[in-house]
Scaffold this active site. Structure first.
Site, PDB file in Angstrom:
ATOM      1  N   HIS A 156      -2.131  -5.393   1.587  1.00 47.18           N
ATOM      2  CA  HIS A 156      -3.425  -6.046   1.423  1.00 47.18           C
ATOM      3  C   HIS A 156      -3.213  -7.523   1.159  1.00 47.18           C
ATOM      4  O   HIS A 156      -2.255  -7.899   0.492  1.00 47.18           O
ATOM      5  CB  HIS A 156      -4.159  -5.429   0.221  1.00 47.18           C
ATOM      6  CG  HIS A 156      -5.328  -6.248  -0.254  1.00 47.18           C
ATOM      7  ND1 HIS A 156      -6.553  -6.198   0.352  1.00 47.18           N
ATOM      8  CD2 HIS A 156      -5.437  -7.159  -1.257  1.00 47.18           C
ATOM      9  CE1 HIS A 156      -7.380  -7.028  -0.274  1.00 47.18           C
ATOM     10  NE2 HIS A 156      -6.723  -7.621  -1.257  1.00 47.18           N
ATOM     11  N   GLU A 160      -9.658 -10.047  -7.614  1.00 47.61           N
ATOM     12  CA  GLU A 160      -8.714  -8.944  -7.402  1.00 47.61           C
ATOM     13  C   GLU A 160      -7.528  -9.049  -8.366  1.00 47.61           C
ATOM     14  O   GLU A 160      -7.053  -8.042  -8.891  1.00 47.61           O
ATOM     15  CB  GLU A 160      -8.249  -8.942  -5.945  1.00 47.61           C
ATOM     16  CG  GLU A 160      -9.386  -8.553  -5.002  1.00 47.61           C
ATOM     17  CD  GLU A 160      -9.086  -8.802  -3.527  1.00 47.61           C
ATOM     18  OE1 GLU A 160      -9.964  -8.521  -2.699  1.00 47.61           O
ATOM     19  OE2 GLU A 160      -7.974  -9.269  -3.199  1.00 47.61           O
ATOM     20  N   ASN A 182      -2.057   0.520   6.541  1.00 47.26           N
ATOM     21  CA  ASN A 182      -1.574  -0.720   7.161  1.00 47.26           C
ATOM     22  C   ASN A 182      -0.691  -1.564   6.241  1.00 47.26           C
ATOM     23  O   ASN A 182      -0.677  -2.791   6.320  1.00 47.26           O
ATOM     24  CB  ASN A 182      -2.729  -1.516   7.771  1.00 47.26           C
ATOM     25  CG  ASN A 182      -3.751  -1.963   6.743  1.00 47.26           C
ATOM     26  OD1 ASN A 182      -3.618  -1.660   5.568  1.00 47.26           O
ATOM     27  ND2 ASN A 182      -4.751  -2.697   7.184  1.00 47.26           N
ATOM     28  N   TYR A 226     -12.527  -1.463  -3.789  1.00 45.50           N
ATOM     29  CA  TYR A 226     -13.034  -1.621  -2.425  1.00 45.50           C
ATOM     30  C   TYR A 226     -14.560  -1.475  -2.354  1.00 45.50           C
ATOM     31  O   TYR A 226     -15.090  -1.175  -1.278  1.00 45.50           O
ATOM     32  CB  TYR A 226     -12.343  -0.633  -1.492  1.00 45.50           C
ATOM     33  CG  TYR A 226     -10.955  -1.087  -1.075  1.00 45.50           C
ATOM     34  CD1 TYR A 226     -10.785  -2.172  -0.214  1.00 45.50           C
ATOM     35  CD2 TYR A 226      -9.815  -0.451  -1.545  1.00 45.50           C
ATOM     36  CE1 TYR A 226      -9.521  -2.606   0.169  1.00 45.50           C
ATOM     37  CE2 TYR A 226      -8.542  -0.881  -1.161  1.00 45.50           C
ATOM     38  CZ  TYR A 226      -8.411  -1.958  -0.303  1.00 45.50           C
ATOM     39  OH  TYR A 226      -7.150  -2.387   0.079  1.00 45.50           O
ATOM     40  N   LYS A 246       0.822  -1.214   0.000  1.00 46.59           N
ATOM     41  CA  LYS A 246       0.000   0.000   0.000  1.00 46.59           C
ATOM     42  C   LYS A 246       0.864   1.275   0.000  1.00 46.59           C
ATOM     43  O   LYS A 246       2.073   1.218   0.255  1.00 46.59           O
ATOM     44  CB  LYS A 246      -0.933  -0.035   1.214  1.00 46.59           C
ATOM     45  CG  LYS A 246      -1.957  -1.186   1.146  1.00 46.59           C
ATOM     46  CD  LYS A 246      -2.926  -1.110   2.318  1.00 46.59           C
ATOM     47  CE  LYS A 246      -3.982  -2.208   2.230  1.00 46.59           C
ATOM     48  NZ  LYS A 246      -4.994  -2.074   3.316  1.00 46.59           N
TER      49      LYS A 246
HETATM   50  P1  ATP Z   1      -7.121  -5.799   3.379  1.00 47.00           P
HETATM   51  O1  ATP Z   1      -8.430  -6.105   2.707  1.00 47.00           O
HETATM   52  O2  ATP Z   1      -6.540  -4.457   2.965  1.00 47.00           O
HETATM   53  O3  ATP Z   1      -6.135  -6.913   3.287  1.00 47.00           O
HETATM   54  P2  ATP Z   1      -8.253  -6.566   5.879  1.00 47.00           P
HETATM   55  O4  ATP Z   1      -8.878  -7.674   5.105  1.00 47.00           O
HETATM   56  O5  ATP Z   1      -7.381  -6.934   7.039  1.00 47.00           O
HETATM   57  O6  ATP Z   1      -7.403  -5.619   4.940  1.00 47.00           O
HETATM   58  P3  ATP Z   1     -10.780  -5.210   5.717  1.00 47.00           P
HETATM   59  O7  ATP Z   1     -11.836  -5.382   6.746  1.00 47.00           O
HETATM   60  O8  ATP Z   1     -10.926  -5.920   4.406  1.00 47.00           O
HETATM   61  O9  ATP Z   1      -9.372  -5.585   6.403  1.00 47.00           O
HETATM   62  O10 ATP Z   1     -10.616  -3.659   5.466  1.00 47.00           O
HETATM   63  C1  ATP Z   1      -9.981  -3.179   4.289  1.00 47.00           C
HETATM   64  C2  ATP Z   1      -9.079  -2.028   4.634  1.00 47.00           C
HETATM   65  O11 ATP Z   1      -9.860  -0.952   5.115  1.00 47.00           O
HETATM   66  C3  ATP Z   1      -8.085  -2.313   5.760  1.00 47.00           C
HETATM   67  O12 ATP Z   1      -6.910  -2.935   5.338  1.00 47.00           O
HETATM   68  C4  ATP Z   1      -7.815  -0.916   6.279  1.00 47.00           C
HETATM   69  O13 ATP Z   1      -6.858  -0.263   5.434  1.00 47.00           O
HETATM   70  C5  ATP Z   1      -9.152  -0.236   6.121  1.00 47.00           C
HETATM   71  N1  ATP Z   1      -9.895  -0.297   7.373  1.00 47.00           N
HETATM   72  C6  ATP Z   1     -10.499  -1.387   7.926  1.00 47.00           C
HETATM   73  N2  ATP Z   1     -11.072  -1.079   9.096  1.00 47.00           N
HETATM   74  C7  ATP Z   1     -10.837   0.231   9.301  1.00 47.00           C
HETATM   75  C8  ATP Z   1     -11.161   1.155  10.334  1.00 47.00           C
HETATM   76  N3  ATP Z   1     -11.880   0.785  11.393  1.00 47.00           N
HETATM   77  N4  ATP Z   1     -10.731   2.434  10.194  1.00 47.00           N
HETATM   78  C9  ATP Z   1     -10.014   2.824   9.124  1.00 47.00           C
HETATM   79  N5  ATP Z   1      -9.672   2.004   8.113  1.00 47.00           N
HETATM   80  C10 ATP Z   1     -10.066   0.727   8.201  1.00 47.00           C
HETATM   81 MG    MG Z   2      -9.979  -7.390   3.301  1.00 45.67          MG
END
Ligand code: ATP
Ligand code: MG
Length: 139
Positions: free
Chosen positions: A117, A128, A114, A51, A11
């Site tokens: 992904h 994806e 974070n 997303y 990211k």
């Molecule tokens: P990713 O899909 O990016 O691998 P993930 O599967 O761990 O992450 P998801 O629930 O799919 O988490 O959320 C997608 C992304 O949205 C997260 O990686 C993070 O960048 C963002 N995100 C998730 N929860 C929050 C939150 N509470 N506040 C801000 N951003 C968030």
């Molecule tokens: Mg996710």
């Protein structure tokens, strides 16, 4: 892509902090092979589309802004049990809760920025991957 492939993005925060090399090293050391890879940047519209499953979540707007804020690296990875093993390697969504030694624990700033992904299912890994790559790009 069946059970042995997943999709990842390094990211914008991790690219900005020059962690591409360190993160790819962790990925290869964990036994993943790179099958396709690109350094690129998402437009706002790309990020909205990618997303779209999170459209109703309160952080959607912030997520789209952030994911289109700078370059990323997208890749398709191969390993047995790829989706689950990669989620383990990257750690919890919130780096404050991520296990020691995981990519997010080592390289992520906070829950929005974070670092990386990882797809959450075989089906999403395929969707994806196709968002970024054509069949011709995948080896
Ligand atoms: P990713 O899909 O990016 O691998 P993930 O599967 O761990 O992450 P998801 O629930 O799919 O988490 O959320 C997608 C992304 O949205 C997260 O990686 C993070 O960048 C963002 N995100 C998730 N929860 C929050 C939150 N509470 N506040 C801000 N951003 C968030
Ligand atoms: Mg996710």
């Amino acid at each position: 892509m069946q059970g042995n492939r997943t999709f990842t993005m390094i990211k914008p925060d991790a690219v900005e902090n020059n962690y591409i090399g360190a993160i790819l090293e962790k990925i290869n050391s964990a036994g993943f092979t790179i099958k396709a890879m690109v350094y690129t940047r998402l437009s706002k519209r790309d990020a909205e589309q990618f997303y779209a499953v999170h459209k109703e979540r309160p952080f959607y707007g912030e997520l789209v802004e952030y994911m289109s804020s700078g370059p990323i690296v997208a890749a398709i990875l191969e390993k047995d049990n790829a989706v689950a093993d990669f989620r383990t390697l990257i750690g919890a969504t919130n780096p404050a809760e991520a296990a020691e030694g995981t990519i997010r624990k080592l390289y992520a700033k906070d829950i929005s920025a974070n670092a990386i992904h990882g797809s959450d299912s075989d089906e999403n890994a395929q969707i994806e991957g196709r968002f970024f790559f054509s069949e011709r790009d995948i080896h």
